[in-house]
Motif scaffolding. Sequence first.
Motif, PDB file in Angstrom:
ATOM      1  N   LYS A 580       0.820  -1.211   0.000  1.00 50.34           N
ATOM      2  CA  LYS A 580       0.000   0.000   0.000  1.00 50.34           C
ATOM      3  C   LYS A 580       0.858   1.266   0.000  1.00 50.34           C
ATOM      4  N   LEU A 581       1.976   1.250   0.733  1.00 49.82           N
ATOM      5  CA  LEU A 581       2.851   2.422   0.738  1.00 49.82           C
ATOM      6  C   LEU A 581       3.438   2.673  -0.635  1.00 49.82           C
ATOM      7  N   ALA A 582       3.751   1.586  -1.362  1.00 54.88           N
ATOM      8  CA  ALA A 582       4.278   1.751  -2.715  1.00 54.88           C
ATOM      9  C   ALA A 582       3.219   2.321  -3.646  1.00 54.88           C
ATOM     10  N   GLU A 583       1.961   1.877  -3.470  1.00 57.62           N
ATOM     11  CA  GLU A 583       0.894   2.407  -4.315  1.00 57.62           C
ATOM     12  C   GLU A 583       0.631   3.890  -4.019  1.00 57.62           C
ATOM     13  N   ALA A 584       0.803   4.308  -2.770  1.00 59.42           N
ATOM     14  CA  ALA A 584       0.531   5.698  -2.393  1.00 59.42           C
ATOM     15  C   ALA A 584       1.749   6.590  -2.558  1.00 59.42           C
ATOM     16  N   ASP A 585       2.800   6.120  -3.186  1.00 57.35           N
ATOM     17  CA  ASP A 585       4.038   6.859  -3.427  1.00 57.35           C
ATOM     18  C   ASP A 585       4.832   7.137  -2.159  1.00 57.35           C
ATOM     19  N   LYS A 598       4.099  -6.010  20.081  1.00 59.21           N
ATOM     20  CA  LYS A 598       4.546  -5.085  21.113  1.00 59.21           C
ATOM     21  C   LYS A 598       4.264  -5.619  22.511  1.00 59.21           C
ATOM     22  N   GLU A 599       2.990  -5.885  22.824  1.00 59.42           N
ATOM     23  CA  GLU A 599       2.649  -6.325  24.169  1.00 59.42           C
ATOM     24  C   GLU A 599       1.228  -6.862  24.191  1.00 59.42           C
ATOM     25  N   ALA A 600       0.916  -7.593  25.241  1.00 64.20           N
ATOM     26  CA  ALA A 600      -0.445  -8.050  25.487  1.00 64.20           C
ATOM     27  C   ALA A 600      -1.117  -7.033  26.395  1.00 64.20           C
ATOM     28  N   GLY A 601      -1.992  -6.238  25.824  1.00 65.47           N
ATOM     29  CA  GLY A 601      -2.640  -5.187  26.578  1.00 65.47           C
ATOM     30  C   GLY A 601      -3.809  -5.702  27.391  1.00 65.47           C
ATOM     31  N   ALA A 602      -4.492  -4.802  28.063  1.00 66.37           N
ATOM     32  CA  ALA A 602      -5.614  -5.177  28.914  1.00 66.37           C
ATOM     33  C   ALA A 602      -6.787  -5.687  28.099  1.00 66.37           C
ATOM     34  N   SER A 603      -6.989  -5.125  26.896  1.00 68.82           N
ATOM     35  CA  SER A 603      -8.136  -5.519  26.086  1.00 68.82           C
ATOM     36  C   SER A 603      -7.758  -6.011  24.704  1.00 68.82           C
ATOM     37  N   SER A 604      -6.461  -5.921  24.350  1.00 64.01           N
ATOM     38  CA  SER A 604      -6.063  -6.295  22.987  1.00 64.01           C
ATOM     39  C   SER A 604      -4.628  -6.754  22.974  1.00 64.01           C
ATOM     40  N   LEU A 605      -4.268  -7.409  21.873  1.00 64.69           N
ATOM     41  CA  LEU A 605      -2.887  -7.774  21.582  1.00 64.69           C
ATOM     42  C   LEU A 605      -2.336  -6.697  20.651  1.00 64.69           C
ATOM     43  N   ASP A 606      -1.325  -5.914  21.124  1.00 65.83           N
ATOM     44  CA  ASP A 606      -0.854  -4.729  20.407  1.00 65.83           C
ATOM     45  C   ASP A 606       0.278  -5.086  19.469  1.00 65.83           C
ATOM     46  N   ILE A 607       0.150  -4.583  18.221  1.00 66.01           N
ATOM     47  CA  ILE A 607       1.173  -4.724  17.178  1.00 66.01           C
ATOM     48  C   ILE A 607       1.739  -3.334  16.925  1.00 66.01           C
ATOM     49  N   GLU A 608       3.073  -3.186  16.905  1.00 67.16           N
ATOM     50  CA  GLU A 608       3.701  -1.887  16.662  1.00 67.16           C
ATOM     51  C   GLU A 608       4.311  -1.862  15.271  1.00 67.16           C
ATOM     52  N   ILE A 609       4.036  -0.744  14.559  1.00 68.34           N
ATOM     53  CA  ILE A 609       4.564  -0.539  13.206  1.00 68.34           C
ATOM     54  C   ILE A 609       5.610   0.560  13.306  1.00 68.34           C
ATOM     55  N   ILE A 610       6.836   0.283  12.878  1.00 72.90           N
ATOM     56  CA  ILE A 610       7.947   1.237  12.922  1.00 72.90           C
ATOM     57  C   ILE A 610       8.377   1.484  11.489  1.00 72.90           C
ATOM     58  N   ALA A 611       8.187   2.726  11.016  1.00 76.49           N
ATOM     59  CA  ALA A 611       8.506   3.065   9.621  1.00 76.49           C
ATOM     60  C   ALA A 611       9.462   4.236   9.611  1.00 76.49           C
ATOM     61  N   ASP A 612      10.615   4.094   8.936  1.00 75.63           N
ATOM     62  CA  ASP A 612      11.607   5.160   8.778  1.00 75.63           C
ATOM     63  C   ASP A 612      11.478   5.745   7.382  1.00 75.63           C
ATOM     64  N   PHE A 613      11.490   7.104   7.313  1.00 74.35           N
ATOM     65  CA  PHE A 613      11.345   7.796   6.031  1.00 74.35           C
ATOM     66  C   PHE A 613      12.477   8.797   5.872  1.00 74.35           C
ATOM     67  N   SER A 614      12.797   9.095   4.620  1.00 77.58           N
ATOM     68  CA  SER A 614      13.803  10.118   4.330  1.00 77.58           C
ATOM     69  C   SER A 614      13.189  11.510   4.483  1.00 77.58           C
ATOM     70  N   ILE A 624       1.131  10.452   7.305  1.00 77.21           N
ATOM     71  CA  ILE A 624       1.559   9.056   7.217  1.00 77.21           C
ATOM     72  C   ILE A 624       0.963   8.207   8.338  1.00 77.21           C
ATOM     73  N   PRO A 625       0.929   8.680   9.633  1.00 76.80           N
ATOM     74  CA  PRO A 625       0.308   7.835  10.675  1.00 76.80           C
ATOM     75  C   PRO A 625      -1.152   7.505  10.379  1.00 76.80           C
ATOM     76  N   ARG A 626      -1.884   8.428   9.815  1.00 83.10           N
ATOM     77  CA  ARG A 626      -3.284   8.142   9.476  1.00 83.10           C
ATOM     78  C   ARG A 626      -3.360   7.089   8.369  1.00 83.10           C
ATOM     79  N   PHE A 627      -2.444   7.187   7.415  1.00 77.66           N
ATOM     80  CA  PHE A 627      -2.436   6.199   6.328  1.00 77.66           C
ATOM     81  C   PHE A 627      -2.115   4.808   6.868  1.00 77.66           C
ATOM     82  N   LEU A 628      -1.163   4.702   7.784  1.00 82.26           N
ATOM     83  CA  LEU A 628      -0.811   3.400   8.344  1.00 82.26           C
ATOM     84  C   LEU A 628      -1.980   2.799   9.107  1.00 82.26           C
ATOM     85  N   GLN A 629      -2.723   3.621   9.878  1.00 85.10           N
ATOM     86  CA  GLN A 629      -3.904   3.131  10.578  1.00 85.10           C
ATOM     87  C   GLN A 629      -4.958   2.637   9.588  1.00 85.10           C
ATOM     88  N   LYS A 630      -5.096   3.340   8.474  1.00 84.99           N
ATOM     89  CA  LYS A 630      -6.069   2.943   7.457  1.00 84.99           C
ATOM     90  C   LYS A 630      -5.722   1.568   6.878  1.00 84.99           C
TER      91      LYS A 630
END
Length: 659
Positions: A580-585, A598-614, A624-630
């Motif tokens: 998706k990032l490639a399609e959105a340039d 990332k961790e087992a939270g109180a109500s969910s299992l949390d996944i962390e996304i780490i993206a480095d950009f130039s 970009i954070p809104r796009f990643l959530q989408k």
Amino acid sequence: MSVKKNILMILFCAASLFPLSEYSAVYGQPESSDESAVKDMATLRQITQCIRDMENQIRNKKEELRSDSEQVLTDKTDNEIQNLHEQLATCRKNFERIATGVKQESIDTAFKPKDFNWREELEELLGPVIYELKSMTERPREIEKLRAEVAFHKSRMIPVREAVRNIKELIAADSRKLSEDSEDVFKKEIEADLRKECLDDIRNQLYEKIRKELEEKGDVTEEERKKLLDERLKQELPAMIQQELPGRMDEELPKRLKKELPKRLKDEKELEKKFREELAGLETFWTNKEQQILSQQAVSAYQMNQMEKVNSFETFLNSSQDILRTFFKDRGRNLLFSLLAFLSFMLTLRLLHRFIYKFSPLHRKGDHPFLIRLTDVIYHLLTVAGAGGASVIVLYSSGDWVLLIIVIIFFLGIVWTAKQGFPRYWEQLKLLLNLGNVRENERLVYNGIPWKVVSLNLYSHIENPELKAGRIRLPLRYLIDLNSRPYDPDEPWFPCRVTDWVILSDGTLGRVIAQTPDMVQLVLLGNSRKTYLTDEFLRLNPTNLSTGFCIRVTFGIDYSHQRLCTQEIPDRLKEMLTEKLAEADYGTYMVNLNVEFKEAGASSLDIEIIADFSGEAACCHKRIPRFLQKVCVEACNEYGWIIPFPQIMLHRAKEESSV
């Protein structure tokens, strides 16, 4: 020091050599008029009535004094009469101040020029010069004194004329007479007083009536009786007033008017007469004062005109010729030679110093060693001292002890003044020698901004290579309380450059379009512009995004996917995010992408996304954070992953059987 500065210094020294004694007098200026005085007709009439009452009391006391035969009573009456006279004088003074709008004390001030006095020591030294100047300027000083007297009398005329004008305006504006309007006013006042009396009488009658009725019952307590009394008064009083008030008013009003109206009209007439008498007396007094000041002004003006007419032009020429002849014959020549010696010595050594700086290999180097700096400082001091010494030697050789003493006193004054600030001058001297707490080619912080010290002189230069117009000139005294240090060549001078994208601690994201020693301007998304003071900008800890940045996003999935959350879900999510990032340039600017559990939270299992950009993607830092959530939500929809809600687990304790 440039030639222009040398010339200014010479002119200042030359000007100090002329101790011209001038006649200066401080004239007694009239005080400003009492602006807060109340010029209201009613107030003046009240004071007039007070004056009339005081006079009546004094008259009565004097009659008592004639009839009393006992010595004790006579002394007591005399004291009372004296107190009444003092109060009467105060009332008259207040009446005069309010009516005129000025203070009489400011008019009675006499013209007293200040005496011309010198200290004995200074008079002994400069006595011949002062006496000579006084004899040459005796006639102009006398004319100036008379001119000052005329101006003084004119200044006195301003409040006097204002007082006369105010009194005349009061007399002209006093149009209150015994007319139908005044009679109507008195009728309304009498009617209001009668209405109040009738209302009080009706209320008292009703109060007594109700009280007697309640006392006849006799079966209620005192508190209940008061409560019933108040309630019945509120209920029955309006009706009783409406029933009885008109009849009483119709019956009593004609009697009251017949009794009191003539008396009030008579008092008003007497007060009016007394008021006019007081104003007429004030008008006469202030008119006479005006004529007196005019006569004094005319006498001073006549004397001044007579002195100006008597051979004024010839006297001026003779005085001017005598002054010029005396000056250029002796002291003017000596002063001119002294100034020429000072100027020649100063300019010659300054030109020699410039020649040395231009052709000496030691001075042409960028870094000046300590010996060169010390030599320059000593050279400058000797130049100034030598120029002053040359002027003193010329005056000493000519034998003009008056100018010589004046020059010596002037130099001693400079030395005495410099002694008071010796610690400060010593610190500045250490800075000039590059031995102080600020040194050349080092880094210092001034107004919260780092600077490089380019040169140390009477006016030092500091610069910041990352700022536009980043070179400023500072007086040497500004650097005394600062400290510099050596710097590393890779040490940054400013956190950003023009065209860099930055994000501040207050959440502002923008591109730098200007940065100067005074301000930093950012262009925000939407092309709006925001300006910060440079030190305020630095306090907001700007983060430079143009060198690259990292985006961290946390996304939670339901505990029903517990077996897949550590490996399968991160791999599939990373694959979909890359696509998706490639399609959105955004993929063009992406440097690295990691998806991890990332961790087992109180109500969910949390996944962390780490993206480095130039840095090219800095303008999309908030998008970009809104796009990643989408993309994460789309992945959940595609693979059937459940997005959990916040949950609360309740545990109920088991009930124990009773014994």
